[in-house]
Design a protein around this motif. Structure first.
Motif, PDB file in Angstrom:
ATOM      1  N   ALA A 133       0.826  -1.210   0.000  1.00  0.00           N
ATOM      2  CA  ALA A 133       0.000   0.000   0.000  1.00  0.00           C
ATOM      3  C   ALA A 133       0.859   1.257   0.000  1.00  0.00           C
ATOM      4  O   ALA A 133       0.528   2.261  -0.643  1.00  0.00           O
ATOM      5  N   GLU A 134       1.982   1.226   0.736  1.00  0.00           N
ATOM      6  CA  GLU A 134       2.896   2.375   0.743  1.00  0.00           C
ATOM      7  C   GLU A 134       3.479   2.613  -0.640  1.00  0.00           C
ATOM      8  O   GLU A 134       3.538   3.740  -1.130  1.00  0.00           O
ATOM      9  N   GLU A 135       3.922   1.529  -1.299  1.00  0.00           N
ATOM     10  CA  GLU A 135       4.595   1.676  -2.578  1.00  0.00           C
ATOM     11  C   GLU A 135       3.634   2.129  -3.677  1.00  0.00           C
ATOM     12  O   GLU A 135       4.022   2.870  -4.588  1.00  0.00           O
ATOM     13  N   THR A 136       2.373   1.697  -3.612  1.00  0.00           N
ATOM     14  CA  THR A 136       1.406   2.039  -4.664  1.00  0.00           C
ATOM     15  C   THR A 136       0.653   3.322  -4.380  1.00  0.00           C
ATOM     16  O   THR A 136      -0.059   3.827  -5.243  1.00  0.00           O
ATOM     17  N   GLY A 137       0.791   3.866  -3.162  1.00  0.00           N
ATOM     18  CA  GLY A 137       0.060   5.075  -2.818  1.00  0.00           C
ATOM     19  C   GLY A 137      -1.323   4.808  -2.263  1.00  0.00           C
ATOM     20  O   GLY A 137      -2.022   5.743  -1.849  1.00  0.00           O
ATOM     21  N   LEU A 138      -1.746   3.506  -2.203  1.00  0.00           N
ATOM     22  CA  LEU A 138      -3.065   3.197  -1.651  1.00  0.00           C
ATOM     23  C   LEU A 138      -3.117   3.385  -0.146  1.00  0.00           C
ATOM     24  O   LEU A 138      -4.194   3.333   0.444  1.00  0.00           O
ATOM     25  N   ILE A 139      -1.962   3.622   0.474  1.00  0.00           N
ATOM     26  CA  ILE A 139      -1.942   3.793   1.923  1.00  0.00           C
ATOM     27  C   ILE A 139      -2.743   5.012   2.343  1.00  0.00           C
ATOM     28  O   ILE A 139      -3.295   5.061   3.454  1.00  0.00           O
ATOM     29  N   VAL A 140      -2.829   6.025   1.465  1.00  0.00           N
ATOM     30  CA  VAL A 140      -3.616   7.229   1.804  1.00  0.00           C
ATOM     31  C   VAL A 140      -5.089   6.866   1.923  1.00  0.00           C
ATOM     32  O   VAL A 140      -5.762   7.243   2.888  1.00  0.00           O
ATOM     33  N   LYS A 141      -5.606   6.094   0.968  1.00  0.00           N
ATOM     34  CA  LYS A 141      -7.003   5.678   1.022  1.00  0.00           C
ATOM     35  C   LYS A 141      -7.238   4.706   2.167  1.00  0.00           C
ATOM     36  O   LYS A 141      -8.253   4.797   2.884  1.00  0.00           O
ATOM     37  N   LEU A 142      -6.286   3.769   2.339  1.00  0.00           N
ATOM     38  CA  LEU A 142      -6.420   2.805   3.427  1.00  0.00           C
ATOM     39  C   LEU A 142      -6.352   3.515   4.781  1.00  0.00           C
ATOM     40  O   LEU A 142      -7.140   3.216   5.688  1.00  0.00           O
ATOM     41  N   GLY A 143      -5.438   4.459   4.927  1.00  0.00           N
ATOM     42  CA  GLY A 143      -5.326   5.191   6.189  1.00  0.00           C
ATOM     43  C   GLY A 143      -6.583   5.991   6.486  1.00  0.00           C
ATOM     44  O   GLY A 143      -6.991   6.126   7.646  1.00  0.00           O
ATOM     45  N   ARG A 144      -7.209   6.547   5.473  1.00  0.00           N
ATOM     46  CA  ARG A 144      -8.470   7.287   5.671  1.00  0.00           C
ATOM     47  C   ARG A 144      -9.549   6.349   6.203  1.00  0.00           C
ATOM     48  O   ARG A 144     -10.302   6.700   7.117  1.00  0.00           O
ATOM     49  N   TRP A 145      -9.605   5.154   5.595  1.00  0.00           N
ATOM     50  CA  TRP A 145     -10.615   4.184   6.044  1.00  0.00           C
ATOM     51  C   TRP A 145     -10.378   3.786   7.496  1.00  0.00           C
ATOM     52  O   TRP A 145     -11.317   3.706   8.293  1.00  0.00           O
ATOM     53  N   VAL A 146      -9.114   3.522   7.861  1.00  0.00           N
ATOM     54  CA  VAL A 146      -8.796   3.126   9.236  1.00  0.00           C
ATOM     55  C   VAL A 146      -9.178   4.240  10.199  1.00  0.00           C
ATOM     56  O   VAL A 146      -9.799   4.006  11.247  1.00  0.00           O
ATOM     57  N   LEU A 147      -8.814   5.493   9.880  1.00  0.00           N
ATOM     58  CA  LEU A 147      -9.099   6.612  10.783  1.00  0.00           C
ATOM     59  C   LEU A 147     -10.604   6.815  10.941  1.00  0.00           C
ATOM     60  O   LEU A 147     -11.102   6.974  12.072  1.00  0.00           O
TER      61      LEU A 147
END
Length: 938
Positions: free
Chosen positions: A738-752
């Motif tokens: 997720a970090e490498e593809t940039g999906l971490i931003v969307k995933l982090g939003r969902w977690v928060l």
């Protein structure tokens, strides 16, 4: 016998008589009119004077109207300028003055008449309140004009106009003033033709002489006009005329006109025109004499007209017609009568003659043009034939040479005398090969049938140079369809053949290094695969070489230096490889080596190390020494079903694996490497679907206060992924992807958002949840997202949370690598009341200055330090130092990875009661966490 009279046969005499009879009434009428003009002359002269005065008035009013429009434009522009910015107002007035040079200046006065801006400088505090135009302006509150006076700013005699200004409420706010040059009325008068002896005087409303034309030293400007004239003017009203003695003691007829802006408005000056009575009488007499002269001239013209009609209207055209006929008969085809416009029978005869001469001239011109075109065509053909670089020969119907151009003769090394009359196929162009002779004989037969023959052939010239020739043979037929001539044409295409060869080389080789390019490489690998398929025991290897840091070299030293390095590297690599090996430049800084006939993978690895060694010596570029290195991936042909693209892809994957290891060691492609890459690709494809399909869930690991009986004070929120086919996927795998593809931003939003929503639900039903916090991890990519701060504020406001119940965990490394903008976002989040925690502290920079610059509230000691502190006194000392430092800074400390009771006790003794780890609880599902909170309430 025909009776003759005085006029019979004489065209001229008859015309004279007719002209005299026709002109007599007209001459008599002119005489009567001239007598009557004497009576009306005086009255006409007075009318001329009236017209002069009216013209001046009209011109003056046109200038007045123009000035009014100009002042209106200035006032409109000044309203958009700051009223306190005097310099800006001055600049506007100066620009108008530059484009209207008939004015002396423009100015702006306030409502008290004090000048406050002007196109030209003026004395401070200067006032126009006493001027006539200002008084009139106040009375009428409209456009007004004043008397002639000296200008305040220019000190020149001038005339003034003024336009009132009003503020937004419609109150009087001053005026815009235009100052005209004194010479303006004189310029108007110069345009008007005045009667001789006329005196023109311009006086102001007090009788002061402002101008006199013609000027007299005894009557200077600025002096009053004669008192008797002033008295007569005062009696005359707005305009009038009278006879009186002028200031020059001459009896004159006076006409005056008051000048004003409107028909009923006050006048500001008086225009006076005066002509001596003697001049009027003299002019009447001159008119009478002029009319008498006209009578005589008219009579002379009538006689001359009769002479012209007699001489030229009939006799002249007839003579010209006869002369043109004589010249045409003498061979002059350009002879013309020149009587195109003549009417009647003579005109028709002249036009018929001219048309006949024109037709003769046109036919002669067509004949001459045809002859010249034929000569020019023959000359062009001869020039083209002799000087063309193409090879030309003309053949007789039986195939014998009639002619050949120098270019064709030069290729055979012969002269035209050597080959004229010979059969074409027996000449040196074809005699070197019997097959070509036979082909040429057959071509002549086919061309005789009407076919166009074309083929390519070769010829060895006199110097032994091999020529490639594009040969064409065509027959020229007569009306019966029989060949009368053959045209043989040969085009030297040797250079084209050479160019095609160069293009073939360029299509398969890199222009910079001269190495094989991608197209040639794929062909060579395909040949190697086919070779191995025919020989099952044979093997070959593909080595993918990528230069490290080459982009840095290009960016810092320039592309010319980069190209020089690429050429040097290719030279060094060529010196290592065998003659049968292929070295190709695959991309910008990528090389591929194809090695055939290897015994094992070790042989390919040894070659890779030789390539490493070839790059050890620095490269000198433009006096600088540049060091470079490479990463190498190796693929050994896996089997006969592989393709060149697959082999290159596998070697490329192995090269990237070698580059990531940051070691000077080649990597050989294996199935395990491909499986790992495919696994990453699988995660890249499935992760967006997991977020959309609800495959993600949250786990909650308690954070306890071991010094208070393991009381739960918060939970760290962890993300878990349960795939429908693969089951639970480790966070270690998908978080990195997720970090490498940039999906971490969307995933982090969902977690928060999910964590905050869960906490809001707990607060509604579990009182104990008011005392706990949730700790959410934040990635470096989220810190770099400009919308992250707004997201945190949005979810807190949406779920009505206390900001202190939300902790955000950021690694020390992430903070150090963040931009100043990201650090400022953390400060804004802290000012909201959200607590910031430094995660994995002790494994990164351990930067103490960071603790003082950022609003950090917690430190979380990395589990690797906590888990080994029982066995490592050094790690125990590190934990003690972190706790002591945190206490000094007023920070809370949380120990991660607590798994034994002894670790927990040691941490409590050191002052670290907040703990997290398997000793206290593993990550829990949401229901289990709720049960803990429910038990705390009981």
């Amino acid at each position: 016998m025909t009776r003759r009279s005085l006029l019979t046969g004489h065209i001229g005499r008859g015309l004279y008589f007719v002209a005299g009879v026709a002109a007599a009434p007209a001459l008599f009428l002119v005489f009567l009119i001239s007598i009557e003009q004497v009576e009306y002359f005086t009255r006409d002269t007075l009318q001329d004077l009236y017209n002069v005065s009216e013209a001046v008035v009209v011109m003056q009013r046109q200038m007045s109207d123009k000035t009014k429009h100009l002042l209106t434009a200035i006032d409109s522009i000044l309203k958009s300028v700051d009223p306190d910015d005097v310099e800006q107002q001055n600049q506007v007035l100066r620009e108008f003055l530059q484009s209207n040079n008939e004015y002396l200046t423009f100015a702006v006065a306030d409502k008290d008449g004090i000048l406050r801006a002007g196109a030209k400088p003026f004395p401070p505090g200067a006032s126009v309140a006493e001027r006539l135009y200002w008084t009139t302006l106040h009375e009428t509150m409209g456009f007004s004009a004043g008397e002639f006076a000296y200008s305040i700013s220019t000190s020149q005699p001038s005339f003034h106009f003024a336009l009132p200004r009003f503020d937004k409420e419609g109150r009087f706010d001053g005026a815009v003033i235009a100052t005209l040059r004194m010479v303006l009325p004189e310029q108007y008068l110069d345009r008007i033709q005045l009667p001789k002896g006329t005196a023109v005087v311009l006086a102001d409303n007090k009788g002061i002489r402002l101008m006199r034309r013609p000027a007299l030293p005894s009557l200077p400007e600025g002096t009053p006009i004669a008192a008797n004239i002033i008295a007569r003017l005062d009696q005359g009203g707005f305009s009038g005329e009278f006879t009186d003695v002028g200031a020059d003691n001459k009896l004159r007829r006076f006409f005056f006109k008051r000048l004003s802006l409107t028909d009923a408005g006050p006048f500001y000056a008086t225009l006076i025109l005066a002509i001596p009575e003697a001049d009027l009488q003299e002019r009447s007499e001159r008119s009478f004499l002029r009319n008498l002269t006209f009578l005589g001239c008219a009579a002379a013209v009538s006689l001359a007209l009769a002479f012209v009609l007699g001489r030229y209207s009939l006799g002249g055209p007839a003579s010209r017609l006869v002369g043109a006929a004589r010249r045409l008969g003498g061979g002059d085809l350009s002879a013309r009568t020149g009587l195109d416009s003549l009417g009647g029978e003579l005109g028709m005869l002249a036009r018929t003659f001219d048309e006949m001469a024109e037709n003769l001239l046109r036919r002669d011109g067509e004949r001459r043009a045809a002859e010249a075109a034929l000569r020019e065509s023959e000359q062009k053909f001869r020039t083209m034939f002799d000087h063309s670089l193409e090879l030309f020969a003309l053949l007789s119907p039986d195939g014998r040479i009639i002619a050949a151009n120098p270019a064709a003769l030069a290729t055979a090394g012969v002269s035209i005398e050597d080959v004229r009359g010979q059969y074409f196929w027996n000449t040196p162009w074809w005699s070197d090969d019997p097959k070509k002779q036979l082909q040429m004989r057959q071509s002549v037969k086919e061309a005789a049938a009407g076919d166009l023959i074309r083929f390519e052939t070769t010829h060895c010239g006199p110097a032994g140079r091999l020529l490639h020739v594009d040969f064409t043979l065509k027959a020229v037929m007569n009306d019966a369809g029989e060949p009368v001539l053959f045209i043989a044409e040969g085009r030297d295409i040797t250079e084209r053949y050479a160019m095609e060869e160069r293009l073939r080389h360029m299509a398969l080789h890199d222009p910079l290094t001269g190495l094989a390019n991608r197209t040639l490489l794929l062909d060579r690998i395909g040949q190697a695969l086919a070779w191995c398929k025919r020989n099952p025991g044979e093997r070959f290897a593909v080595l993918f070489v990528d230069l490290n840091r080459f982009k840095v070299i290009n960016d810092s030293l320039g592309h010319a230096a980069g190209d020089a390095i690429l050429r040097e590297v290719s030279t060094r690599f060529r010196g290592i490889l065998r003659e049968g090996d292929t070295l190709a430049r695959y991309g910008g800084d990528e090389f591929i080596v194809l090695v055939r006939g290897i015994a094992s993978a070790r042989e390919a690895v040894r070659l890779a190390f030789r390539l490493f060694n070839a790059l050890e010596a620095p490269v000198r570029v433009d006096g600088m020494t540049v060091s470079t290195s490479a990463s190498i991936g190796i693929e050994i042909n896996p089997g006969p079903l592989s393709t060149p693209d697959e082999l290159i892809r596998n070697a490329n994957l192995a090269m990237h694996n070698a580059k990531e290891s940051r070691k000077k060691w080649p990597k050989v492609f294996t199935k395990r490497l491909l499986e790992n890459i495919n696994a990453v690709r699988f995660l890249e494809q499935e992760l967006p679907l997991a977020l959309a399909d609800g495959q993600m869930r949250l786990a909650f690991q308690p954070i306890v206060d071991a010094g208070q009986g393991d009381r739960v004070v918060g939970f760290e929120v962890l993300c878990r992924w349960r795939h429908p086919e693969r089951g639970d996927i480790s966070p270690v795998e998908f978080i990195r992807t997720a970090e490498e593809t940039g999906l971490i931003v969307k995933l982090g939003r969902w977690v928060l958002e999910t964590a905050c929503r869960t906490l809001a639900q707990w607060r509604g039903s579990l009182p104990a949840s008011e005392e706990v916090f949730l700790s959410v991890n934040v990635s470096p990519r989220q810190l770099g997202d400009p919308g992250f701060f707004g997201l945190v504020r949005e979810v807190i406001d949406r779920y009505c949370l206390r900001p202190g119940q939300l902790h955000l965990e950021i690694t020390e490394t992430a903070i150090m690598d963040s931009s100043p903008q990201a650090v400022e976002r953390l400060r804004e989040i802290s000012r909201m009341g959200v607590r910031l925690s430094i995660d994995d502290f002790g494994t990164g920079y351990s930067n103490l200055a960071l603790m003082t610059r950022l609003p950090v509230s917690d430190l979380k000691i990395d589990l690797s330090i906590v888990m080994s502190m029982e066995q490592s006194p050094a790690n125990l000392a590190v934990v003690k130092a972190i706790v002591t430092m945190s206490q000094a800074l007023g920070l809370d400390v949380v120990a991660e990875g607590v798994e034994t009771r002894r670790q927990s006790e040691l941490l409590v003794e050191l002052g670290c009661g907040l703990q997290q780890g398997y000793l206290h609880a593993r990550p829990l599902e949401q229901g289990a966490a709720q049960e803990i909170l429910a038990g705390m309430a009981g």
